[in-house]
Design a protein around this motif. Structure first.
Motif, PDB file in Angstrom:
ATOM      1  N   THR A 158     -99.775 -13.569 -36.997  1.00  0.00           N
ATOM      2  CA  THR A 158    -100.758 -13.713 -35.926  1.00  0.00           C
ATOM      3  C   THR A 158    -100.552 -12.659 -34.844  1.00  0.00           C
ATOM      4  O   THR A 158    -101.494 -12.026 -34.375  1.00  0.00           O
ATOM      5  CB  THR A 158    -100.680 -15.135 -35.300  1.00  0.00           C
ATOM      6  OG1 THR A 158    -100.883 -16.099 -36.335  1.00  0.00           O
ATOM      7  CG2 THR A 158    -101.726 -15.326 -34.236  1.00  0.00           C
ATOM      8  N   GLN A 159     -99.307 -12.447 -34.448  1.00  0.00           N
ATOM      9  CA  GLN A 159     -99.015 -11.433 -33.424  1.00  0.00           C
ATOM     10  C   GLN A 159     -99.399 -10.050 -33.908  1.00  0.00           C
ATOM     11  O   GLN A 159     -99.964  -9.250 -33.158  1.00  0.00           O
ATOM     12  CB  GLN A 159     -97.526 -11.463 -33.073  1.00  0.00           C
ATOM     13  CG  GLN A 159     -97.132 -12.639 -32.198  1.00  0.00           C
ATOM     14  CD  GLN A 159     -95.614 -12.682 -31.964  1.00  0.00           C
ATOM     15  OE1 GLN A 159     -94.840 -11.998 -32.599  1.00  0.00           O
ATOM     16  NE2 GLN A 159     -95.221 -13.533 -31.028  1.00  0.00           N
ATOM     17  N   LEU A 161    -101.672  -9.269 -36.138  1.00  0.00           N
ATOM     18  CA  LEU A 161    -103.133  -9.153 -36.212  1.00  0.00           C
ATOM     19  C   LEU A 161    -103.744  -8.958 -34.836  1.00  0.00           C
ATOM     20  O   LEU A 161    -104.714  -8.195 -34.682  1.00  0.00           O
ATOM     21  CB  LEU A 161    -103.739 -10.397 -36.891  1.00  0.00           C
ATOM     22  CG  LEU A 161    -103.535 -10.523 -38.387  1.00  0.00           C
ATOM     23  CD1 LEU A 161    -103.995 -11.895 -38.882  1.00  0.00           C
ATOM     24  CD2 LEU A 161    -104.278  -9.418 -39.126  1.00  0.00           C
ATOM     25  N   ARG A 162    -103.163  -9.602 -33.834  1.00  0.00           N
ATOM     26  CA  ARG A 162    -103.679  -9.458 -32.464  1.00  0.00           C
ATOM     27  C   ARG A 162    -103.346  -8.074 -31.899  1.00  0.00           C
ATOM     28  O   ARG A 162    -104.102  -7.542 -31.095  1.00  0.00           O
ATOM     29  CB  ARG A 162    -103.085 -10.515 -31.566  1.00  0.00           C
ATOM     30  CG  ARG A 162    -103.681 -11.876 -31.779  1.00  0.00           C
ATOM     31  CD  ARG A 162    -103.167 -12.854 -30.753  1.00  0.00           C
ATOM     32  NE  ARG A 162    -103.654 -14.185 -31.052  1.00  0.00           N
ATOM     33  CZ  ARG A 162    -102.977 -15.289 -30.805  1.00  0.00           C
ATOM     34  NH1 ARG A 162    -101.779 -15.215 -30.249  1.00  0.00           N
ATOM     35  NH2 ARG A 162    -103.486 -16.450 -31.105  1.00  0.00           N
ATOM     36  N   ALA A 163    -102.213  -7.505 -32.293  1.00  0.00           N
ATOM     37  CA  ALA A 163    -101.765  -6.221 -31.772  1.00  0.00           C
ATOM     38  C   ALA A 163    -102.633  -5.083 -32.254  1.00  0.00           C
ATOM     39  O   ALA A 163    -102.587  -3.993 -31.721  1.00  0.00           O
ATOM     40  CB  ALA A 163    -100.303  -5.967 -32.153  1.00  0.00           C
ATOM     41  N   ARG A 164    -103.337  -5.266 -33.239  1.00  0.00           N
ATOM     42  CA  ARG A 164    -104.265  -4.326 -33.852  1.00  0.00           C
ATOM     43  C   ARG A 164    -104.628  -3.256 -32.932  1.00  0.00           C
ATOM     44  O   ARG A 164    -104.929  -2.236 -32.804  1.00  0.00           O
ATOM     45  CB  ARG A 164    -105.489  -5.134 -34.255  1.00  0.00           C
ATOM     46  CG  ARG A 164    -106.337  -4.494 -35.259  1.00  0.00           C
ATOM     47  CD  ARG A 164    -107.447  -5.416 -35.589  1.00  0.00           C
ATOM     48  NE  ARG A 164    -108.440  -4.621 -36.278  1.00  0.00           N
ATOM     49  CZ  ARG A 164    -109.483  -5.088 -36.847  1.00  0.00           C
ATOM     50  NH1 ARG A 164    -109.708  -6.348 -36.838  1.00  0.00           N
ATOM     51  NH2 ARG A 164    -110.334  -4.324 -37.461  1.00  0.00           N
TER      52      ARG A 164
END
Length: 164
Positions: A158-159, A161-164
């Motif tokens: 999740t982290q 994917l958010r950091a994208r």
């Protein structure tokens, strides 16, 4: 068939057949629905009927409505071939397919960053579809250990994917 039902059949049967034939335009189907009407009466011997004719017409009308509903569900209307071009294909567009491939590669890379045991647990649970107790049994681990590894894996992915 009881004597009363025989009398009702001979008295009201032709009238019902004409009624149904007028609405269906099909003598054979009308005869079938008349028979079905009387079968319904036979199937419900406990029913108290005050007006036999009205009762028979109610059953016949309901059978007619049911028949029309079934026919409308079965009917397929033909359309010009040109209209079929406007129907969306089930296959994704090339752009969507390429995007999905890239997303999958990213996800695999993020999972590859996890420790081997966490990767194994995540794949067994999220990809292979095993429940947490099944994963625990398969790997001879406690369920709480499996839960902890899954929580870490989900948090990491999740982290990323958010950091994208």
């Amino acid at each position: 068939m009881t004597a009363d039902l025989k009398i009702a059949f001979h008295t009201h049967g032709p009238e019902l057949r004409n009624y149904l034939r007028g609405r269906l335009g099909d003598t054979h189907l009308a005869s079938d629905l008349v028979q079905d009407t009387f079968l319904r009466v036979i199937e419900r011997p406990e029913t108290r009927i005050q007006d036999v004719r009205a009762y028979l017409y109610t059953i016949a009308r309901n059978l007619l409505l049911n028949h029309r509903k079934q026919e409308s569900r079965r009917r397929t209307d033909s359309v010009p071939h040109e209209w079929l071009g406007a129907v969306a294909a089930d296959a994704p567009s090339p752009e969507d397919a390429a995007d999905a491939t890239l997303q999958l590669e990213r996800l695999q890379r993020f999972i590859g960053e996890l420790p081997p045991r966490t990767q194994q647990i995540f794949v067994l649970n999220r990809v292979d579809g095993l429940t947490q107790p099944e994963v625990a049994r398969a790997l001879s681990l406690s369920e709480s250990t499996v839960q902890k590894h899954l929580a870490l894996a989900i948090q990491h992915v999740t982290q990323r994917l958010r950091a994208r």
